[in-house]
Design a protein around this motif. Structure first.
Motif, PDB file in Angstrom:
ATOM      1  N   ILE A 161       0.694  -1.317  -0.290  1.00  0.00           N
ATOM      2  CA  ILE A 161      -0.245  -0.120  -0.105  1.00  0.00           C
ATOM      3  C   ILE A 161       0.464   1.581   0.138  1.00  0.00           C
ATOM      4  N   THR A 162       0.391   2.095  -0.678  1.00  0.00           N
ATOM      5  CA  THR A 162       0.942   3.791  -1.087  1.00  0.00           C
ATOM      6  C   THR A 162       0.109   4.354  -0.706  1.00  0.00           C
ATOM      7  N   LEU A 163       0.112   5.193   0.558  1.00  0.00           N
ATOM      8  CA  LEU A 163      -0.920   6.163   0.657  1.00  0.00           C
ATOM      9  C   LEU A 163      -0.805   7.637   0.045  1.00  0.00           C
ATOM     10  N   PHE A 164      -1.485   8.124  -0.442  1.00  0.00           N
ATOM     11  CA  PHE A 164      -1.288   9.973  -0.590  1.00  0.00           C
ATOM     12  C   PHE A 164      -0.339  10.491  -0.116  1.00  0.00           C
ATOM     13  N   ASP A 165       0.436  11.550  -0.399  1.00  0.00           N
ATOM     14  CA  ASP A 165       0.655  12.542   0.284  1.00  0.00           C
ATOM     15  C   ASP A 165       0.311  13.893  -0.039  1.00  0.00           C
ATOM     16  N   PRO A 166      -0.185  14.473   1.534  1.00  0.00           N
ATOM     17  CA  PRO A 166       0.209  13.720   2.879  1.00  0.00           C
ATOM     18  C   PRO A 166      -1.016  12.922   3.058  1.00  0.00           C
ATOM     19  N   PRO A 167      -0.541  11.850   4.409  1.00  0.00           N
ATOM     20  CA  PRO A 167      -1.583  10.927   4.426  1.00  0.00           C
ATOM     21  C   PRO A 167      -2.840  11.576   5.454  1.00  0.00           C
ATOM     22  N   PRO A 168      -3.756  11.226   5.025  1.00  0.00           N
ATOM     23  CA  PRO A 168      -5.043  11.631   5.458  1.00  0.00           C
ATOM     24  C   PRO A 168      -4.901  11.448   7.366  1.00  0.00           C
ATOM     25  N   ALA A 169      -5.333  12.402   7.522  1.00  0.00           N
ATOM     26  CA  ALA A 169      -5.379  12.348   9.690  1.00  0.00           C
ATOM     27  C   ALA A 169      -7.092  12.197   9.440  1.00  0.00           C
ATOM     28  N   VAL A 170      -6.978  10.129   9.107  1.00  0.00           N
ATOM     29  CA  VAL A 170      -8.273  10.211   9.437  1.00  0.00           C
ATOM     30  C   VAL A 170      -8.683   9.086  10.642  1.00  0.00           C
ATOM     31  N   PRO A 171      -8.890   9.220  11.916  1.00  0.00           N
ATOM     32  CA  PRO A 171      -8.778   8.192  13.155  1.00  0.00           C
ATOM     33  C   PRO A 171      -9.528   6.973  12.369  1.00  0.00           C
ATOM     34  N   GLY A 172      -8.138   5.920  13.016  1.00  0.00           N
ATOM     35  CA  GLY A 172      -8.584   4.449  13.268  1.00  0.00           C
ATOM     36  C   GLY A 172      -8.272   4.228  11.581  1.00  0.00           C
ATOM     37  N   LEU A 173      -7.107   4.692  10.869  1.00  0.00           N
ATOM     38  CA  LEU A 173      -7.549   4.092   9.274  1.00  0.00           C
ATOM     39  C   LEU A 173      -6.405   3.093   9.512  1.00  0.00           C
ATOM     40  N   ALA A 174      -4.795   3.286  10.365  1.00  0.00           N
ATOM     41  CA  ALA A 174      -4.195   1.847  10.453  1.00  0.00           C
ATOM     42  C   ALA A 174      -5.100   0.891  10.696  1.00  0.00           C
ATOM     43  N   ASP A 175      -5.546   0.892  11.706  1.00  0.00           N
ATOM     44  CA  ASP A 175      -6.437  -0.090  11.707  1.00  0.00           C
ATOM     45  C   ASP A 175      -7.355  -0.877  11.334  1.00  0.00           C
ATOM     46  N   GLY A 176      -7.804  -0.300  10.240  1.00  0.00           N
ATOM     47  CA  GLY A 176      -9.038  -0.274   9.503  1.00  0.00           C
ATOM     48  C   GLY A 176      -8.107  -0.952   8.123  1.00  0.00           C
ATOM     49  N   ILE A 177      -6.773  -0.415   7.570  1.00  0.00           N
ATOM     50  CA  ILE A 177      -6.153  -0.845   6.408  1.00  0.00           C
ATOM     51  C   ILE A 177      -5.765  -2.038   6.831  1.00  0.00           C
ATOM     52  N   ALA A 178      -5.189  -2.307   8.175  1.00  0.00           N
ATOM     53  CA  ALA A 178      -4.415  -3.899   8.797  1.00  0.00           C
ATOM     54  C   ALA A 178      -5.879  -4.583   8.540  1.00  0.00           C
ATOM     55  N   THR A 179      -7.034  -4.408   8.474  1.00  0.00           N
ATOM     56  CA  THR A 179      -8.028  -4.983   8.085  1.00  0.00           C
ATOM     57  C   THR A 179      -8.010  -5.482   7.464  1.00  0.00           C
ATOM     58  N   ALA A 180      -8.222  -4.594   6.456  1.00  0.00           N
ATOM     59  CA  ALA A 180      -8.865  -5.315   5.206  1.00  0.00           C
ATOM     60  C   ALA A 180      -6.868  -5.348   4.267  1.00  0.00           C
ATOM     61  N   ASP A 181      -5.910  -5.630   4.774  1.00  0.00           N
ATOM     62  CA  ASP A 181      -5.296  -6.486   4.281  1.00  0.00           C
ATOM     63  C   ASP A 181      -5.658  -8.059   4.934  1.00  0.00           C
ATOM     64  N   ASP A 182      -5.590  -7.975   6.329  1.00  0.00           N
ATOM     65  CA  ASP A 182      -6.134  -9.758   6.157  1.00  0.00           C
ATOM     66  C   ASP A 182      -7.131 -10.036   5.748  1.00  0.00           C
ATOM     67  N   ASP A 183      -8.373  -8.723   5.168  1.00  0.00           N
ATOM     68  CA  ASP A 183      -9.197  -9.596   4.090  1.00  0.00           C
ATOM     69  C   ASP A 183      -8.971 -10.249   2.841  1.00  0.00           C
ATOM     70  N   LEU A 184      -7.914  -9.329   2.409  1.00  0.00           N
ATOM     71  CA  LEU A 184      -7.004  -9.931   1.035  1.00  0.00           C
ATOM     72  C   LEU A 184      -6.253 -10.607   1.111  1.00  0.00           C
ATOM     73  N   ALA A 185      -5.474 -10.836   2.166  1.00  0.00           N
ATOM     74  CA  ALA A 185      -5.037 -12.216   2.392  1.00  0.00           C
ATOM     75  C   ALA A 185      -5.954 -13.677   2.709  1.00  0.00           C
ATOM     76  N   ARG A 186      -6.739 -13.155   3.348  1.00  0.00           N
ATOM     77  CA  ARG A 186      -7.762 -14.650   3.578  1.00  0.00           C
ATOM     78  C   ARG A 186      -8.543 -14.815   2.295  1.00  0.00           C
ATOM     79  N   PHE A 187      -8.688 -13.960   1.207  1.00  0.00           N
ATOM     80  CA  PHE A 187      -9.377 -14.345   0.159  1.00  0.00           C
ATOM     81  C   PHE A 187      -9.037 -14.981  -0.891  1.00  0.00           C
TER      82      PHE A 187
END
Length: 363
Positions: A333-359
């Motif tokens: 993953i490469t986030l746009f610069d500057p990275p968005p200040a979205v609370p909980g974004l890191a956890d959301g990305i980790a969950t999406a990555d886990d979902d992709l690996a499972r798929f």
């Protein structure tokens, strides 16, 4: 007429397509039915497009739906491009869209020297080969077409195979060592149902589009489907006359959504961001004339670099926040610069990555 802000529009569109607001669908067939087909020039991104919208599913499940259960089928449909659609939608979509894209392809056929006589001979070669030999790859069909003078190199064989599919005679069948094969549609899906015809078919397709993609304008529907804008506007009028539309304003443009989705207009956002890893050419990125609501203008070239390319996107509550590519069964993953200040974004990305690996996992 109610004016919607950008967040409301993204919430409606992503919920409708199962990529936001915590919404997912139960099976591959349910997902594909909802979005009326998954763009599928490349089989793997298409499967990921199904997986990102479907609960507890793997790539093996998508292949099972295509090759064993045969609830899904891959062929040329919307915009004359390869899509995966449900078997239940196969025949009426072919009847609606096939003749249009055959007409639009006639000029290209002439440029390639494919006159009607040669096209008809090629169709017979393709169908006779599949009847005698069963599922055959594009390379195998190209070899057979060479016997009637079709060049092995170039686009001629591809256009002849596509033409035969648009005429409703063949479709994609089981993959073989990673290569797609063609099969006789009547043999592969003998029980595929019929469906609406004529203007009723156009109206039904518009209804289905708005259920998943609304709010949208007739011009969005025309671009997504490949149908003329005049046909899109007639369908809008038909749906409006029957009381099925709710009209709204989106960035000073008149748009509509289905009236039975109006109760979603005031849903509260989730406490945490909904992150999805969309593949390249995902429906959400090609379903509208403009990507202004899905991709920040400053980063448009990162998703749409030109030449018709549309890159895979990290979607956060309906807005692209970066790009990604598969790497060893995970997402690089490469986030746009500057990275968005979205609370909980890191956890959301980790969950999406886990979902992709499972798929993507291999049993």
């Amino acid at each position: 007429m109610r004016a919607l802000d950008d967040d409301q529009v993204r919430a409606l569109r992503t919920r409708g397509q199962g990529i936001g607001g915590g919404v997912t669908f139960g099976t591959a067939a349910e997902t594909v039915e909802r979005v009326v087909g998954i763009q599928a020039q490349d089989a793997r991104p298409a499967a990921i497009g199904i997986g990102v919208r479907t609960r507890d599913i793997t790539a093996a499940d998508v292949r099972l739906a295509l090759e064993e259960d045969r609830t899904l089928v891959r062929s040329w449909f919307l915009r004359g491009t390869l899509h995966i659609v449900t078997t239940a939608d196969l025949r009426w979509l072919l009847a609606l869209l096939g003749p249009r894209f055959l007409r639009l392809s006639a000029r290209r056929h002439r440029e390639l020297g494919l006159d009607e006589a040669l096209c008809d001979r090629a169709e017979a070669v393709i169908t006779d080969t599949l009847a005698a030999r069963g599922p055959s790859t594009r390379e195998e069909l190209t070899d057979r077409l060479a016997a009637i003078g079709v060049p092995k190199r170039g686009q001629e064989a591809f256009h002849l195979i596509r033409r035969t599919a648009l005429r409703g005679l063949i479709c994609h069948g089981p993959s073989r060592n990673g290569a797609a094969t063609a099969v006789l549609l009547a043999d592969w899906l003998p029980d595929a149902p019929e469906g609406p015809t004529g203007e009723s078919a156009v109206t039904e397709l518009a209804r289905r589009y708005l259920r998943a993609y609304g709010p949208a304008a007739p011009e969005d529907f025309a671009g997504w489907s490949g149908l003329p804008v005049t046909a899109a506007r007639r369908a809008w009028r038909s749906l409006d006359t029957s009381g099925e539309l709710r009209h709204v304003r989106v960035r000073e443009q008149d748009c509509a959504l289905l009236a039975d989705r109006a109760d979603e207009l005031d849903l509260a956002p989730l406490p945490a961001p909904d992150v999805r890893l969309l593949p390249g050419y995902d429906n959400y990125l090609v379903g509208y004339r403009s990507s202004a609501l899905s991709v920040p203008a400053a980063h448009e070239k990162r998703i749409r670099p030109g030449g018709g390319q549309i890159h895979a996107a990290v979607l956060v509550d309906g807005l692209a926040r970066g790009t990604w590519s598969p790497r060893h069964g995970r997402a690089d993953i490469t986030l746009f610069d500057p990275p968005p200040a979205v609370p909980g974004l890191a956890d959301g990305i980790a969950t999406a990555d886990d979902d992709l690996a499972r798929f993507l996992r291999t049993p």
